[in-house]
Design an enzyme around this catalytic site. Structure first.
Site, mmCIF file in Angstrom:
data_model
loop_
_atom_site.group_PDB
_atom_site.id
_atom_site.type_symbol
_atom_site.label_atom_id
_atom_site.label_comp_id
_atom_site.label_asym_id
_atom_site.label_seq_id
_atom_site.Cartn_x
_atom_site.Cartn_y
_atom_site.Cartn_z
ATOM 1 N N ASP A 36 0.942 -1.249 0.072
ATOM 2 C CA ASP A 36 -0.247 -0.155 -0.006
ATOM 3 C C ASP A 36 0.775 1.171 -0.182
ATOM 4 O OD1 ASP A 36 -1.964 2.071 0.411
ATOM 5 O OD2 ASP A 36 -3.107 0.550 1.648
ATOM 6 N N ASP A 37 0.696 2.058 -1.055
ATOM 7 C CA ASP A 37 1.449 3.239 -1.016
ATOM 8 C C ASP A 37 3.017 3.121 -1.304
ATOM 9 O OD1 ASP A 37 -0.739 4.376 -0.832
ATOM 10 O OD2 ASP A 37 -0.513 5.707 0.854
ATOM 11 N N CYS A 76 -6.459 3.619 -3.007
ATOM 12 C CA CYS A 76 -6.487 2.244 -2.426
ATOM 13 C C CYS A 76 -7.791 1.503 -3.125
ATOM 14 C CB CYS A 76 -6.957 2.591 -1.162
ATOM 15 S SG CYS A 76 -5.628 3.482 -0.194
ATOM 16 N N ARG A 80 -7.759 -1.672 -5.914
ATOM 17 C CA ARG A 80 -8.070 -2.827 -5.363
ATOM 18 C C ARG A 80 -9.198 -3.582 -6.447
ATOM 19 N NH1 ARG A 80 -5.152 -0.934 -1.780
ATOM 20 N NH2 ARG A 80 -4.118 -2.052 -0.432
ATOM 21 N N LYS A 129 -5.191 -5.888 4.107
ATOM 22 C CA LYS A 129 -6.268 -4.861 3.792
ATOM 23 C C LYS A 129 -7.059 -5.098 2.669
ATOM 24 C CE LYS A 129 -6.317 -0.196 2.211
ATOM 25 N NZ LYS A 129 -5.286 1.090 2.002
ATOM 26 N N HIS A 131 -10.452 -3.514 1.865
ATOM 27 C CA HIS A 131 -10.978 -2.179 1.213
ATOM 28 C C HIS A 131 -11.736 -1.976 0.079
ATOM 29 C CE1 HIS A 131 -9.178 2.378 1.886
ATOM 30 N NE2 HIS A 131 -10.464 2.327 1.755
ATOM 31 N N SER A 154 -8.394 1.443 5.280
ATOM 32 C CA SER A 154 -7.044 1.846 5.643
ATOM 33 C C SER A 154 -6.830 2.272 7.034
ATOM 34 C CB SER A 154 -6.721 3.231 4.774
ATOM 35 O OG SER A 154 -6.766 2.941 3.380
ATOM 36 N N HIS A 224 1.643 2.455 3.630
ATOM 37 C CA HIS A 224 0.768 3.442 3.926
ATOM 38 C C HIS A 224 0.736 4.001 5.106
ATOM 39 C CE1 HIS A 224 -3.349 5.413 4.535
ATOM 40 N NE2 HIS A 224 -3.743 5.144 3.416
ATOM 41 N N ASP A 276 -0.482 -0.986 -4.594
ATOM 42 C CA ASP A 276 -1.603 -0.492 -5.187
ATOM 43 C C ASP A 276 -1.635 0.815 -6.122
ATOM 44 O OD1 ASP A 276 -1.217 1.247 -2.805
ATOM 45 O OD2 ASP A 276 -3.246 1.274 -2.448
ATOM 46 N N ASN A 277 -0.733 1.803 -5.561
ATOM 47 C CA ASN A 277 -0.291 3.017 -6.285
ATOM 48 C C ASN A 277 1.254 3.577 -5.902
ATOM 49 O OD1 ASN A 277 -2.751 3.756 -4.042
ATOM 50 N ND2 ASN A 277 -0.730 4.626 -3.664
ATOM 51 N N LYS A 296 0.828 9.525 -5.501
ATOM 52 C CA LYS A 296 -0.729 8.898 -5.204
ATOM 53 C C LYS A 296 -1.595 10.076 -5.640
ATOM 54 C CE LYS A 296 -3.313 7.273 -1.481
ATOM 55 N NZ LYS A 296 -3.300 6.439 -0.097
#
Length: 457
Positions: A36-37, A76, A80, A129, A131, A154, A224, A276-277, A296
């Site tokens: 994540d991130d 996020c 996904r 996660k 989400h 998150s 994240h 994810d990004n 992001k």
């Protein structure tokens, strides 16, 4: 603040027995790890000198490292949704990031990659996660997964958020779920990486290969924000808190590979690692790094281009660097091809690109890729990945502000870009507008954006 350390022995002892299914001969196990991130440059193999990632570096050295892999939307939930369904997130009605007030999620009638694989005899497990909705109908065990342990959104959506407005908007704690059952409410995340890693290892350890192959989806909540490290898990890297968090994620890759080897599963397991990004740049030294423009929540390469490593002994060429132009929407149709499964009886936006994911070939894509931010189609990448057209839009940027420190973000500024065409092969930083020099490419990519935009409206 309540820690989760006391839960670790209990949670790791709560694995369920493998489902009774007919053995799927020759089908590979699949381990999909999604951070994540995490920035494009947050792995040593991608040039990151601010982190230490020996296990990810080894995975890249023994597998395929991709330079041109993108997510469908740089945030996020939307990211996904694309990964799980093979659709642009706008097609399945999910944009941006759901929070604790959301009443909806990924509609049960949508078909996830877990459902595709489960129909072919896979045991399916998710850790981390989700989400994609926090009410029971939207949770993983109602979306094709046999088991789930993790948080539904998150972990910055809690009362300890550094920004004052968020401290009263979000609840005091974040729910930790097993399947659809609330196990705990968390306000201390120091052991979250460790919990996820050890639970993933436990899933592998309890898996019976005779009962069919395993699909394990490990979706890390970190890096994240808020960042948190476990001093009892690993020694500090000496490179700062962000590097320590990345080190914990990297350690999990090593632990998973060790367990696969111990179980005799390693030679027939496809590992896919991505993010994810891009990095949430407003958090400064609590954010990752990217060599590209912005991060992001934008449609620039810094937001949507992420690392991708695939590894499957005997199938992925060791040490290969691939320039294949791929997106998360291609994962589901490609895995369906891998296991000879029928595609969902729904309109998909992704395409079967299995040979490209395995490093055997390098595209091009059957059609360009659309990049959205929320409801706004902001950019189009050409099918061969060479050109990217930005349609006029506004975006968030840090501009010339000093980087944030200590976990308190700086406020984004708003800027705008007009119609702009970039040659990503020569100008991956998206700095030199070539729209006037290539009117034919601008025309073709604009036409695609009009067709796709009307289709997904």
């Amino acid at each position: 603040m309540r820690a989760i350390g006391y839960l670790l022995p209990l949670l790791l002892a709560c694995g369920r027995p493998a489902a009774s299914v007919s053995p799927a001969v020759e089908l590979p196990n699949i381990v999909l790890i999604f951070t994540d991130d995490m920035g494009y440059a947050d792995i040593g193999a991608y040039g990151g000198d601010h982190v230490t990632t020996p296990h990810l570096d080894a995975l890249a050295e023994e597998g395929v490292r991709f330079t041109d892999f993108r997510v469908a939307q740089a945030v996020c939930t939307a990211s996904r949704a694309a990964l799980m369904t093979g659709c642009y997130p706008n097609r399945v009605g999910l944009r941006g990031a759901l929070d604790h007030t959301a009443k909806a999620g990924l509609a049960p009638e949508e078909v996830t990659v877990a459902e595709v694989l489960k129909a072919e005899g896979y045991r399916t497990a998710m850790v981390g996660k989700w989400h994609l909705g926090h009410f029971p109908p939207y949770l993983p065990t109602n979306q094709g997964f046999d088991s789930y342990l993790g948080i539904p959104y998150s972990h910055d959506m809690w009362g300890g958020h550094p920004q004052e407005w968020a401290q009263t908007y979000f609840p005091a704690r974040v729910p930790l779920l097993r399947d659809t059952m609330l196990l705990d409410s968390l306000s201390d995340f120091t052991q979250l990486n460790r919990l996820y890693n050890q639970t993933a290892v436990k899933v592998i350890d309890e898996h019976d290969p005779a009962g069919g192959p395993l699909f394990l989806y490990l979706a890390h909540s970190l890096p994240h924000v808020p960042l948190a490290e476990d001093p009892d898990y690993l020694d500090p890297t000496g490179q700062g808190l962000y590097a320590d968090v990345i080190s914990e994620i990297d350690a999990g890759v090593g632990e998973i590979r060790d367990k696969l080897t111990a179980k005799g599963m390693a030679e027939n397991t496809l590992i896919i690692f991505s993010s994810d990004n891009g990095p949430w740049l407003s958090y400064g030294d609590h954010a990752g790094r990217t060599p590209f423009r912005e991060g992001k929540a934008t449609s620039f390469e810094g937001g949507v281009r992420v690392p991708l490593i695939t590894h499957w002994p005997g199938h992925t060429p060791a040490g290969k660097v691939s320039v294949a132009n791929l997106m998360t929407i291609d994962v589901l149709p490609s895995l369906a091809k891998l296991v000879d499964a029928p595609l969902p009886d729904r309109t998909l936006d992704g395409h079967e690109r299995l040979d490209d994911f395995l490093g055997i070939s390098a595209g091009p894509s059957p059609e360009p890729y659309a990049i959205y931010w929320l409801d706004d189609l902001q950019a189009v990448v050409s099918a061969d990945g060479r050109f990217k057209l930005h349609l006029p839009h506004r975006y968030s940027t840090l501009g010339d502000q000093s980087p944030a420190t200590g976990g308190m973000p700086v406020k984004y500024r708003q800027d705008s870009i007009g119609l702009a065409l970039f040659n990503l092969r020569e100008d991956p930083g998206e700095a030199k507008n070539l729209a006037d020099r290539h009117p034919d490419i601008v025309r073709d990519l604009t036409a695609f954006s009009v067709r796709k935009g009307a289709e997904l409206q």
